[in-house]
Design an enzyme around this catalytic site. Structure first.
Site, PDB file in Angstrom:
ATOM      1  N   SER A 154      16.706   1.006 -24.700  1.00 43.09           N
ATOM      2  CA  SER A 154      15.485   1.616 -25.241  1.00 43.09           C
ATOM      3  C   SER A 154      14.255   0.966 -24.652  1.00 43.09           C
ATOM      4  CB  SER A 154      15.402   1.564 -26.767  1.00 43.09           C
ATOM      5  OG  SER A 154      14.704   0.433 -27.218  1.00 43.09           O
ATOM      6  N   TYR A 163      14.751  -6.098 -33.834  1.00 43.30           N
ATOM      7  CA  TYR A 163      15.115  -5.010 -32.912  1.00 43.30           C
ATOM      8  C   TYR A 163      14.702  -5.385 -31.484  1.00 43.30           C
ATOM      9  CZ  TYR A 163      15.069  -0.351 -30.790  1.00 43.30           C
ATOM     10  OH  TYR A 163      15.267   0.723 -29.960  1.00 43.30           O
TER      11      TYR A 163
END
Length: 600
Positions: free
Chosen positions: A414, A427
């Site tokens: 990502s 994250y």
């Protein structure tokens, strides 16, 4: 076909076991008569479902109740609900199910219609696996198609229209011809086709799934339905949305349909590239979002897929869909944070398929909010899933790859692996770590040229991940307007397997974020941080939630998170193309004007 006349002016006809249709007298939306049809399905438990109910009458209701108890009333798209309030008033205990977004429409709220369930996440459990649903979505449009498995009957609404020109007045006939909706080769009207095209890759994949169901008959709301040869006639009716098919062998030399040899050759090459039969793929995080879309994309091309996630019921449903598309499927309930469970997953796939060609570490989650506002257990869980889960996957896949001397390991990283995301510290740490792990492993395996390690960096994607992740900010999350579809990422993964590369971006914002952080890390951090703080300060309040980090939940089983549909926006791919076309057109006009001034 057996028909019984009813007072409404129509007839109730049996068309297959436990399937009936009722053709009501035409409606006149713009003054021209348009035929309208309701489909009735009876389930194994005797419950009856009315798909797109027509005008209510007591006599029609009594006739249907001879078939069984009317338990479900369905509004299959945003236009086919107008007669439902009368049916609901007469049958208040019947469950009303609807296409996503219908309950938010002002007209529906004003009508007082109670919608009990929107079909975002597939069929109801109460239907006992007899009905499969396929959702076709685009800006301002959503339609849920039903496939009645026992009778191999597909029930559509407006996605196909096939109006009988002999029943239309001359002016209406001319308009229907112009829109492409007249029999024998009717399609959705041109304006609706244009709208559905804005649904992007997800709409195309949905059309392919409908054809892959191989229906014997196809019923729809307007016009002559397909009583036989359902699959072929459906394919022709949806050719505007489906990928081109390759002409059969033996017909290529004849150049059917006036196509050039080059065009036929191009289509033949495309079909060969799309044929992935024999490929064996393991996908983690497969029960929804990118994982689900990826499983369907590979299965549609004939690959064997091993599906892993914590939710076994969702995996079983997905496995059945994959097999209906032509692939082999294995469902293995797996928590990727459990190293032994991931090793078992690898062993199951290896034994079932005789090897593993591709392993996709897709499972991921996150904690949104200030670091101090979330328990350390949530942060730890995010890192265990995102980073250790991928490491566990690599440990399971690499022994098989080394034995075979080939294989592709794909880690879903990502944009957060290139540029830090504020208010998502765990994250970001996991994604930065996963990028480093991928690069290190790639260097380590350099002496094995047949083994590839790839990293994928999507921009923002419309998936249920925003519901599954923990939100400890106390604010309602909004991912913004520029959202890609899970199917866009799935297509990128298919291409990556054919042509492995070290790192790829999906969506220009991901690459822009990478470049910005590489060239100016300080300003980029300050800009991202200030921007998100500004948005949070203006966001509405929301309860804090741990999402599904610690325990799985049934909601969120589709590829889409529904954000684009709720916002009425096309996906980012289409928005970017429209913007590029607009800029190009403006540039061309300016260039022509400038050239004209020079000549003068």
């Amino acid at each position: 076909m057996v028909a019984r006349a009813v007072a409404n002016g129509g007839a109730l006809k049996s068309v297959a076991d436990n399937v009936w249709i009722f053709d009501d007298r035409p409606i006149k939306p713009l003054g021209a008569p348009v035929p309208i049809r309701m489909t009735i399905l009876r389930l194994a438990d005797g419950a009856v479902l009315l798909h797109s109910p027509t005008r209510y009458s007591r006599e029609l209701r009594d006739e249907i109740e001879r078939l069984g108890r009317i338990a479900y009333l369905m509004a299959p798209n945003v236009a086919h609900w107008m007669f439902l309030p009368d049916w609901q008033a007469a049958l208040p205990d019947a469950m009303v199910v609807a296409a996503p977004g219908l309950s938010r429409r002002g007209q529906v709220r004003a009508s007082g219609l109670r919608i009990d369930r929107e079909l975002n996440d597939g069929p109801l459990d109460e239907w006992g696996g007899e009905i499969e649903t396929v959702l076709i979505q685009a800006p301002l449009f959503a339609e849920v198609a039903l496939f009645h498995k026992p009778s191999h009957t597909l029930v559509l609404t407006d996605l196909v229209q096939n109006l009988d020109p002999e029943t239309l007045p001359p002016l209406a006939r001319g308009l229907a011809d112009l829109l492409g909706s007249t029999a024998p080769n009717g399609r959705a009207p041109a304006y609706l086709r244009g709208l559905i095209h804005l649904g992007g890759q997800a709409a195309r994949e949905a059309a392919a799934r409908l054809v892959a169901l191989r229906p014997e008959r196809v019923i729809f709301a307007h016009g002559r339905w397909f009583e036989e040869a359902g699959t072929e006639r459906l394919r022709r009716a949806l050719d505007w949305l489906l990928a081109p098919r390759t002409p059969r062998r033996g017909r290529v030399r004849g150049r059917p349909g006036g196509q050039s040899g080059g065009e036929i050759s191009r289509r033949a090459r495309q079909t060969r590239r799309d044929d992935l039969r024999g490929l064996r793929v393991v996908i983690t995080g497969a029960s929804s979002g990118i994982g689900r879309a990826t499983a369907l994309a590979f299965a549609r091309r004939g690959a064997s897929v091993a599906l892993a996630a914590r939710r076994e019921p969702a995996l079983r449903e997905l496995a059945a869909e994959c097999e209906a598309l032509g692939g082999r499927a294995l469902a293995v309930a797996t928590d990727v944070a459990d190293a032994e469970a991931v090793m078992r997953l690898g062993e199951c796939a290896d034994q079932a398929f005789g090897g593993i060609d591709v392993w996709i570490n897709n499972a991921g989650t996150g904690v949104f909010g200030a670091w101090r506002d979330a328990d350390i257990a949530l942060h730890r869980r995010a890192i265990e899933v995102n980073l250790f889960g991928a490491m566990h996957g690599a440990s399971a896949a690499l022994p098989v790859f080394l034995r075979q001397r080939r294989g592709v390991l794909i880690n879903m990283i990502s944009l957060g692996g290139w540029a830090p995301a504020p208010f998502a510290a765990a994250y970001t740490a996991s994604k930065f770590g996963l990028r480093g792990f991928s690069a290190s492993l790639r260097q380590e395996l350099a002496e094995w040229p047949g083994i590839k390690v790839c990293g994928v960096f999507p921009a923002m994607v419309d998936t249920p991940g925003f519901v599954h992740g923990a939100n400890m900010s106390g604010r309602r999350l909004d991912p913004g307007p520029l959202l890609y579809q899970a199917e866009d990422v799935a297509q990128a993964l298919v291409r990556l397997v054919r042509d492995p590369r070290d790192e790829i971006a999906v969506g220009w914002p991901a690459r822009a974020g990478q470049i910005a952080y590489a060239l100016a890390p300080g300003p980029t951090e300050r800009l991202f941080g200030a921007g998100l703080r500004f948005l949070l300060a203006r966001a509405s309040a929301a309860p804090k939630s741990q999402g599904t980090l610690l325990q799985p939940a049934p909601q969120g089983r589709s590829s889409s998170g529904g954000w684009l549909a709720r916002k009425g926006l096309p996906p980012a791919t289409q928005m970017t193309q429209l913007a590029a076309a607009t800029v190009g057109a403006v540039a061309l006009v300016l260039a022509v004007r400038r050239a004209g001034r020079r000549r003068n």
